[in-house]
Design a protein around this motif. Structure first.
Motif, short mmCIF file in Angstrom:
data_model
loop_
_atom_site.label_atom_id
_atom_site.label_comp_id
_atom_site.label_asym_id
_atom_site.label_seq_id
_atom_site.Cartn_x
_atom_site.Cartn_y
_atom_site.Cartn_z
N GLU A 109 0.99 -1.14 -0.24
CA GLU A 109 0.09 -0.19 0.00
C GLU A 109 1.12 1.13 -0.16
OE1 GLU A 109 -3.79 0.30 2.45
OE2 GLU A 109 -3.12 -1.69 3.15
N ILE A 110 0.34 2.25 -0.69
CA ILE A 110 0.96 3.56 -0.65
C ILE A 110 0.00 4.58 -0.66
CG2 ILE A 110 2.46 5.33 -1.84
CD1 ILE A 110 3.44 2.67 -3.63
N GLY A 111 -0.11 5.39 0.44
CA GLY A 111 -1.24 6.44 0.45
C GLY A 111 -0.82 7.35 1.91
N THR A 112 -1.80 7.73 2.13
CA THR A 112 -2.03 8.69 3.47
C THR A 112 -2.95 8.04 4.49
OG1 THR A 112 -3.81 10.39 2.44
CG2 THR A 112 -1.47 10.97 2.23
N ASN A 113 -2.23 8.19 5.72
CA ASN A 113 -2.84 7.60 7.00
C ASN A 113 -3.29 6.09 6.53
OD1 ASN A 113 -3.02 10.19 8.17
ND2 ASN A 113 -4.66 10.77 6.79
N LEU A 114 -2.36 5.54 6.36
CA LEU A 114 -2.75 3.88 6.03
C LEU A 114 -3.08 3.29 7.47
CD1 LEU A 114 0.08 2.80 3.32
CD2 LEU A 114 -2.23 3.58 3.06
N ARG A 115 -3.86 2.37 7.25
CA ARG A 115 -4.24 1.51 8.73
C ARG A 115 -3.19 0.80 8.89
NH1 ARG A 115 -10.07 -1.09 9.99
NH2 ARG A 115 -8.56 -2.63 10.52
N ALA A 116 -2.57 0.80 10.28
CA ALA A 116 -1.66 -0.03 10.61
C ALA A 116 -1.91 -1.46 10.81
CB ALA A 116 -0.75 0.63 11.74
N PRO A 117 -1.59 -2.35 10.15
CA PRO A 117 -1.84 -3.87 10.58
C PRO A 117 -1.35 -3.98 11.98
CG PRO A 117 -0.59 -3.86 8.53
CD PRO A 117 -0.75 -2.35 9.10
N ARG A 118 -1.95 -4.90 12.55
CA ARG A 118 -1.80 -5.09 13.86
C ARG A 118 0.05 -5.53 14.34
NH1 ARG A 118 -5.20 -6.60 18.35
NH2 ARG A 118 -6.90 -6.87 16.75
N GLY A 119 0.58 -4.80 15.35
CA GLY A 119 1.95 -5.53 15.63
C GLY A 119 2.91 -4.95 14.45
N ILE A 120 2.49 -4.22 13.50
CA ILE A 120 3.68 -3.90 12.58
C ILE A 120 4.58 -2.91 13.24
CG2 ILE A 120 2.50 -2.05 11.47
CD1 ILE A 120 3.45 -3.46 8.69
N GLU A 121 5.82 -3.06 12.77
CA GLU A 121 6.61 -1.98 13.03
C GLU A 121 6.61 -0.47 12.21
OE1 GLU A 121 10.93 -2.88 12.35
OE2 GLU A 121 11.33 -0.65 12.66
N GLU A 122 6.15 0.51 12.99
CA GLU A 122 6.08 1.65 12.19
C GLU A 122 7.28 2.60 12.24
OE1 GLU A 122 2.33 3.78 12.35
OE2 GLU A 122 1.36 2.09 13.84
N VAL A 123 7.66 3.40 11.17
CA VAL A 123 8.74 4.22 10.84
C VAL A 123 8.16 5.63 10.90
CG1 VAL A 123 10.87 4.74 10.08
CG2 VAL A 123 10.48 2.43 10.42
N ASP A 124 8.45 6.68 11.89
CA ASP A 124 8.15 7.75 11.45
C ASP A 124 9.11 8.61 10.46
OD1 ASP A 124 7.29 10.45 11.15
OD2 ASP A 124 7.64 10.84 13.47
N ALA A 125 8.92 8.88 9.53
CA ALA A 125 9.81 9.37 8.39
C ALA A 125 9.35 10.97 8.13
CB ALA A 125 9.73 8.57 7.24
N THR A 126 9.00 11.43 9.07
CA THR A 126 8.32 12.94 8.87
C THR A 126 9.85 13.72 8.55
OG1 THR A 126 6.76 12.64 10.57
CG2 THR A 126 7.43 15.05 9.96
N GLY A 127 9.86 14.36 7.38
CA GLY A 127 10.96 15.35 7.12
C GLY A 127 11.85 14.67 6.12
N LYS A 128 11.61 13.11 6.15
CA LYS A 128 12.77 12.50 5.39
C LYS A 128 12.17 12.00 4.03
CE LYS A 128 14.84 10.58 9.47
NZ LYS A 128 14.19 11.11 10.63
N PHE A 129 13.11 11.48 3.22
CA PHE A 129 12.90 11.28 1.75
C PHE A 129 13.01 9.67 1.56
CE2 PHE A 129 12.68 15.42 -0.55
CZ PHE A 129 12.94 16.09 0.43
N LEU A 130 12.07 9.15 1.02
CA LEU A 130 12.03 7.70 0.67
C LEU A 130 12.08 7.47 -0.80
CD1 LEU A 130 11.70 4.97 2.20
CD2 LEU A 130 9.50 4.67 1.53
N MET A 131 13.35 6.62 -0.92
CA MET A 131 13.29 6.45 -2.36
C MET A 131 13.59 4.80 -2.56
SD MET A 131 17.27 7.57 -3.68
CE MET A 131 17.32 6.57 -5.08
N PRO A 132 13.46 4.26 -3.83
CA PRO A 132 13.61 2.99 -3.99
C PRO A 132 15.24 2.47 -3.82
CG PRO A 132 12.97 4.04 -6.05
CD PRO A 132 13.15 5.11 -5.05
N GLY A 133 15.23 1.37 -3.15
CA GLY A 133 16.86 0.89 -3.07
C GLY A 133 17.59 0.88 -4.49
N ILE A 134 18.78 1.48 -4.13
CA ILE A 134 19.57 1.91 -5.33
C ILE A 134 20.18 0.51 -6.00
CG2 ILE A 134 21.72 2.93 -5.99
CD1 ILE A 134 21.18 5.23 -3.98
N ILE A 135 20.30 0.69 -7.27
CA ILE A 135 20.72 -0.37 -8.04
C ILE A 135 22.07 -0.19 -8.72
CG2 ILE A 135 20.18 -2.39 -9.73
CD1 ILE A 135 17.12 -1.58 -8.98
N ASP A 136 23.20 -0.86 -8.35
CA ASP A 136 24.28 -0.78 -9.13
C ASP A 136 24.49 -1.85 -10.20
OD1 ASP A 136 26.88 -0.30 -9.73
OD2 ASP A 136 27.84 -0.79 -7.69
#
Lengths: 469, 450
Positions: free
Chosen positions: A53-80
């Motif tokens: 899922e990609i979106g805003t205010n996604l419902r967190a599945p029970r027990g999942i680890e959540e990472v607060d990335a406020t102010g941070k940038f998420l990009m796909p893993g780099i491929i060499d």
């Protein structure tokens, strides 16, 4: 090499597969999807190693680890698309053609270089055979699952087979012009010879393939049909001709690039990525017409004759001419900041953010035939992502966390300093290693080389040693 | 993050006026309305800087512009002092692998009399390529052996070595012997290291050689001094060029540049320069400086640190040590400057500084380490290192922070010369970006007999 026995022994002991894929919910990131634009304040949910899922205010599945990335940038893993990390040998330099060897057999999961690459946001490497031979060995595409001790657990399962070719100075020096007198005596010593090694290998492969095709037909009706003699080298050549193996060719000069296009056209091979390709910009329209792609350095040049007439604008010229282009490292050092290497295409040619980032994500993925799995942040793709503290094209950007299959393999804030998983018992704790820098592509023992590509990781740098003796 | 080259080229054509073949020239220039980063006196917003001949004659918010000055509108642009790279082989090597083009390393281990300035090619292809990054000045170093020669500070514009030399700054290079590090895989390397012989014995041999050379140099110096003080009735001492080249260091008029990286070797070098009472000394490289930063600070030894863009020196080290090293040293009180260690890619100096800044050093300290700090270390800060009235006009105009990857350098002055923003890399771009693709199809061959 010395790791090999140890690795084999451990491989027998360790059969655990736990922790291969995981769940994580990354919240409030600026998501650089690469293929679908930039999404502000967005959540990305990875379940069982896959982006679900990609979106805003996604419902967190029970027990999942959540990472607060406020102010941070998420990009796909780099491929060499061009690396030599995690390998115990690089070159089977004994013959101008060595199609039968494969890097799959020499993966070293203990290489600290894997962790250092993760710390630069790189999650997948195309670990390649060297450039000593016109037709080198088969490469291996790996995921940076650092900490796994079984080499097979690093493999990118499902990635197409690829093979290394090499043109120009390296194969001619390694064979025809080997030794101080330049009398290696084995073709090729010239770029003419390189072409003929290619043509005869392809022709032999074609005849081999046709003989087997004929036999496979014949045996259906005639059980006593006699098979052609099996040849492991020609098997590989035949698979290239069948389109089952992608060609990645070390090359520099425009003329040799054009030569390989002619040869491939004559043999009906359509998929080709030119590696390094410092002069590809000179034949960009021809590459675009063929549908060939290029995987280049951001700014390496002048370390040898065939890269003297280079330009750092190479990537931009290629992209503007419609040639799918990636930026690779070919270096244990540069792999740690490929995001910065990609950013150089903004100084040298004014590429957009998405264009620059595509050269280290979706474009190399396409060149490796894994674009349906990785290279962008899209639902259904692998959960290989990296979190930056600021925009990854900034020189001040710092990768903070790197995930492979939804599992965190790098965390700047919590990882200990010493991340080795194998400590050489004969080395003292204080072992000093000569640093690898951008200059290391031409230093060597009175020899000419372009870094790891020709001599591999076991080559010991002699940067400060006198040349006088 | 995005930049359009046409804007850049448009600006350049303005700066270079209407000349067909733009040439570097001096004159009176006023860069107006720019954000001026002086380094020595903070930042001036909407400031003006006036250049006349080879000097800066005015910097400030409200300065008089001399009549006849060429005005460069710096609105929205930045002016910085030219960056100084404190360790390169720029100009000494043209093509790395072609031995005929590599003048870094003379035969022999004791060649302090080799002068890098002699072999610098003012027309090296990499020099204009480097200028496009805002680097105006570099230290060019010989390498190889124990005493490879004498390094020189050069400006990256000039037609002869004399014109390029920056403030007569030269440094005698000493490659300090490497301490054995316990052997084993991954150890060794460097002068005195490697091989199958006993590393302790190798190290002792290398140190003995260094001390022997230095003893001889001191003796030579004493004899020469005595002779020069009173030549009457004395035989002229035998001339030894190697010893003669070391004399300026013994006399305290030249800096000894000690190339040293490894922790144990740094400690040994600190002790050695103290014992030998070297008056002017800097360390160069210093990749493990963070481990002994307090010792370096205590000894008061300035360090030319880098490259940052390098792998850690130990497998056990944190992955970012090379990025962070110079910042850690700086924060421990060591005077630092930044070096790229590059030849053809000295243009990456600002990126080395950018990584240092990001990994703990901070932008201000990193900027100082590529401008004023090295100028001060070599006593040329009267002329170089900051945008101050009376200093040489070594500066550049950029469209942003020069460490930032996407920034472009729009104009550059060295010794007051407005040097064209041109290089082979840019030429090839212009030639091939929109190359005619009409030749994709082979030209039809006319039928025979036509």
């Amino acid at each position: 090499m010395k790791n090999k026995l140890f690795v084999a022994a451990l491989g027998l002991i360790l059969t655990t597969q736990i922790g291969f894929a995981q769940d994580v919910l990354i919240r409030h990131a600026t998501v650089l999807t690469i293929t679908k634009g930039t999404l502000p304040d967005t959540d990305v949910l990875i379940r069982d190693g896959i982006i679900t899922e990609i979106g805003t205010n996604l419902r967190a599945p029970r027990g999942i680890e959540e990472v607060d990335a406020t102010g941070k940038f998420l990009m796909p893993g780099i491929i060499d698309a061009h690396s030599h990390i995690a390998l115990t040998s690089i070159n089977e330099g004994s013959s101008p053609v060595s199609a039968e060897v494969t890097m799959e057999d020499v993966i070293d999961p203990y290489d600290i270089g894997i962790y250092r690459a993760l710390a630069g946001g790189v999650t997948t490497s195309h670990t390649m055979h060297g450039s000593a031979n016109v037709i080198g060995g088969q490469n291996e595409t790996i995921k940076h699952r650092y900490g796994k001790r079984d080499p097979d657990e690093l493999r990118f399962v499902g990635a197409p087979r690829t093979i290394k070719f090499a043109l120009g100075e390296n194969p001619t020096r390694s064979h025809g012009r080997r030794g101080s007198q330049g009398g290696g005596g084995i073709v090729p010593a010239t770029r003419m010879g390189v072409e003929q090694v290619l043509r005869s290998s392809f022709e032999n492969g074609k005849r081999y393939m046709e003989a087997w095709d004929a036999y496979n037909q014949a045996v259906k009706t005639n059980p006593r049909a006699v098979s052609p003699e099996y040849n492991d080298r020609l098997e590989v050549m035949a698979d290239i001709l069948r389109g089952d193996i992608l060609v990645h060719c070390h090359s520099y000069r425009a003329d040799e690039i054009a030569m390989l296009l002619r040869v491939l056209k004559d043999f009906g091979v359509t998929k080709i990525t030119f590696q390094h390709a410092n002069e590809a910009f000179k034949v960009a329209p021809e590459l675009a017409e063929f549908g060939a792609t290029a995987s280049v350095f951001a700014d390496w040049w002048s370390y040898k004759m065939e890269v003297y007439y280079s330009t750092a604008y190479n990537a931009a010229i290629l992209m503007r001419n419609g040639v799918l282009t990636s930026i690779n490292s070919d270096s244990r050092e540069f792999i740690r900041h490929l995001y910065h290497e990609a950013a150089k295409s903004q100084r040298y040619g004014g590429l957009s953010d998405d264009e620059s980032l595509s050269m280290i994500t979706i474009n190399p993925a396409t060149q490796l035939g894994i674009q349906d799995r990785v290279g962008s942040i899209e639902i259904g793709k692998d959960g290989d992502v990296v979190l930056y503290d600021s925009h990854p094209l900034s020189v001040y950007a710092i990768p903070m966390q790197t995930y492979v299959d939804g599992k965190k393999y790098f965390d700047r804030l919590t990882d200990p300093d010493d991340m080795r998983i194998q400590v050489n018992p004969t080395a003292s704790f204080n072992s000093y290693e000569t640093q690898i820098t951008g200059k290391d592509h031409f230093h060597g023992e009175n020899e000419i080389l372009d870094f790891e590509d020709l001599f591999g990781v076991e080559f010991e740098s002699t940067t400060s040693t006198s040349k006088s003796n | 993050m995005n930049l359009i080259l046409t804007i850049v080229l448009g600006f350049l054509s303005f700066v270079q006026q209407q000349e067909q073949e733009p040439k570097a020239r001096q004159g009176t220039y006023a860069i107006t309305n720019a954000r001026i980063e002086t380094v020595s006196n903070g930042t001036i917003e909407n400031g003006t800087i006036v250049i006349q001949g080879d000097r800066i004659i005015a910097v400030g918010k409200n300065v008089a512009i001399p009549s006849g000055a060429e005005i460069i509108d710096g609105t929205g642009l930045h002016v910085y002092p030219g960056m100084i790279d404190s360790g390169t082989s720029l100009g000494l090597t043209e093509i790395g692998s072609v031995a005929e083009t590599d003048d870094t390393n003379e035969i022999g281990d004791i060649t302090p009399h080799m002068d890098a300035l002699t072999a610098i090619n003012p027309n090296a292809t990499a020099i204009p390529v480097t200028r496009l990054s805002g680097v105006t000045t570099v230290i060019a170093e010989p390498s190889g052996g124990l005493f490879p020669g004498t390094a020189a500070m050069i400006n990256l514009f000039g037609y002869t070595a004399e014109q390029m030399q920056a403030g007569n700054a030269k440094m005698l290079v000493l490659q300090f012997p490497v301490k054995p590090s316990g052997g084993g895989f991954g150890g060794g390397g460097g002068f005195g290291g490697g091989g199958n012989s006993d590393p302790e014995a190798e190290y002792k041999k290398a140190m003995d050689k260094l001390n022997e050379v230095w003893n001889r140099a001191e003796l030579y110096n004493r004899i020469e001094e005595a002779y020069q003080a009173n030549p009457q009735g004395k035989e002229r001492p035998v001339y030894a060029p190697e010893m003669d080249a070391i004399r300026p260091v013994l006399l305290g008029t030249r800096t000894l540049m000690v190339k040293v990286d490894q922790e144990a070797a740094i400690l040994a070098a600190i002790a050695w320069v103290k014992e030998r009472k070297i008056q002017k000394v800097v360390f160069s490289g210093v990749s493990e400086g963070w481990r002994v930063a307090d010792k370096l600070a205590e000894a008061g030894i300035s360090c030319l640190v880098g490259p940052m863009l390098a792998t850690p020196t130990r497998g056990s080290d944190r992955y970012d040590r090379a990025y962070a090293n110079v910042g850690l040293m700086s924060q421990a009180g060591v005077k630092v400057a930044i070096r790229s260690g590059e030849s053809e890619n000295v243009r990456n100096l600002p990126f080395n500084a950018g990584f240092a800044a990001a990994y703990g050093m901070g932008k201000e300290a990193a900027l100082r380490a590529v401008t004023l700090a090295p100028a001060e270390m070599f006593g040329i800060d009267n002329d170089f290192g900051s945008l101050t009235v009376g200093k040489k006009a070594n500066l550049f105009i950029s469209d942003g922070d020069p460490f930032e990857t996407s920034t472009n350098i729009l104009a550059l002055f060295i010794d007051g010369f407005n040097v064209p923003i041109e290089s082979r890399h840019l030429d090839l771009y212009k030639e091939f970006l929109n190359r005619d693709s009409g030749r994709l199809k082979p030209v039809e061959v006319l039928p025979a007999g036509n």
